[in-house]
Design a protein around this motif. Sequence first.
Motif, PDB file in Angstrom:
ATOM      1  N   ASP A 182       0.837  -1.207   0.000  1.00 57.22           N
ATOM      2  CA  ASP A 182       0.000   0.000   0.000  1.00 57.22           C
ATOM      3  C   ASP A 182       0.871   1.255   0.000  1.00 57.22           C
ATOM      4  O   ASP A 182       0.580   2.228  -0.706  1.00 57.22           O
ATOM      5  N   MET A 183       1.920   1.243   0.794  1.00 56.28           N
ATOM      6  CA  MET A 183       2.808   2.407   0.866  1.00 56.28           C
ATOM      7  C   MET A 183       3.533   2.615  -0.466  1.00 56.28           C
ATOM      8  O   MET A 183       3.676   3.743  -0.945  1.00 56.28           O
ATOM      9  N   LEU A 184       3.980   1.526  -1.088  1.00 53.34           N
ATOM     10  CA  LEU A 184       4.691   1.645  -2.366  1.00 53.34           C
ATOM     11  C   LEU A 184       3.762   2.151  -3.473  1.00 53.34           C
ATOM     12  O   LEU A 184       4.161   2.966  -4.310  1.00 53.34           O
ATOM     13  N   GLN A 185       2.529   1.668  -3.479  1.00 48.07           N
ATOM     14  CA  GLN A 185       1.565   2.163  -4.473  1.00 48.07           C
ATOM     15  C   GLN A 185       1.308   3.659  -4.297  1.00 48.07           C
ATOM     16  O   GLN A 185       1.216   4.405  -5.276  1.00 48.07           O
ATOM     17  N   ALA A 186       1.206   4.099  -3.051  1.00 48.68           N
ATOM     18  CA  ALA A 186       0.997   5.525  -2.791  1.00 48.68           C
ATOM     19  C   ALA A 186       2.198   6.340  -3.243  1.00 48.68           C
ATOM     20  O   ALA A 186       2.051   7.443  -3.768  1.00 48.68           O
TER      21      ALA A 186
END
Length: 435
Positions: A182-186
């Motif tokens: 989720d953090m990488l996608q953001a």
Amino acid sequence: MRILKCGLCMIYFCFFSLPAWGAETLTMREAVEIGLKSNPSVLAAREALMASDYAVKSAKAAFGPSFSTQYGYTRLDERPRSFGVNAGTLDNWELAFNVHQPLFTGFNLLTTHERAILEKEQVASQIDNVELRLIVTIQDTFLRLLQARENVRSAEDSLVRLRSQLKVNTAFYEVGLRPKLDMLQAQVDVATAEQLLLTAENNEATLIAQLNTLLGKSVEADVSYVGELRYFPMPLTLEECLERAGRHRPDLRIARQAVMLAEKDKVLAAVPYYPQVAADFNYIRQGEDPLVHGGDYHTPSQWNAQVGMKWTFFEWGKTYYGEKQAEKNVSRLGQEYLNLENDASFEVKKSFLQIQAAEKRISAARQGLIAAKESYRMAVARYEAQVGTNTDVLDAQSKQTVSEASLHEALSDYERSVAELYGAMGQRNPELLAQ
């Protein structure tokens, strides 16, 4: 000490406010007015009008008499003699003055003068056409700039939302509530939004430079163009727009004047059918020396007046075929005028339909934006409550950005279509107000 601090504050304020004071602020109407005064294409058209005015004066001057003079020297190889007696001199000087007045030129002078007046009127119409096209171009570029500016703001808001979501994702990941994905996608979406913002800012800067050029300014001129995209109802019907186009379009007026000029050319082509009548007055002085004082074999001065006619009555059909060529040119220009009328009607109808389509898009885009904002709000709330996914938030954020861009595009297309419609009608509308 307090006075010193106040003085320093004033100096600081003035120093950092100079760039803002130096920037020129222009509305759409002011930009149009400056463009009409300073654009090189308009200035060139006005120079052409001055040139055509001189052409009219030149054609009018041809009605009057012309004055000419001739001065010459002739040296003979031997002295003239008659019956063994000298009859002339070796050195002969002559000074002559002539006044020539055309009396009848087969309607050449009259038609040429009338043609010059028509050409001047046509150049004036061309100025109107150039100015009208410039107004529409400035308005179109101005509205594109407003749209680009709104897109920049939308991109900035999108970036703020994505960065906020990145912080939430990072915080959840650090406490073990969300996976690292989720953090990488953001992070990827933030980087993409930053690139989109740079592209939007570059587009805005390009349009500012284009507007500066249209206004006859340097591309680096510090100008602030102010305004906002807005919707206003179009009060005219299609029939009214078509009727105005027939009365006001300068290109139609130019085409009509072209037909009239071709008719004048047809008259000029028939000039050789008629005789040319003119009157001349000649004054002549002769002599053996440069002062032409006369002499034993030279008359000191003499004058004569005459009226003459010249008529070339047969040239193997040259005049006949020239007149037929001019006649066909009149017919050709007449057909081109009819075609231009059809094109003008099409331009009006096209712009009118584009206005109607953009009007419907504005209504749909506004409703879509309201729904997109609510969807994003709910997606964020669900994610923070641990009942939604990061993908839902990013998808809702993207849809809100797209909805904002769609609304800006619809508003810009509407006003640009209005500008095109008034241009197609041949009417000036610097502020795009209902007329």
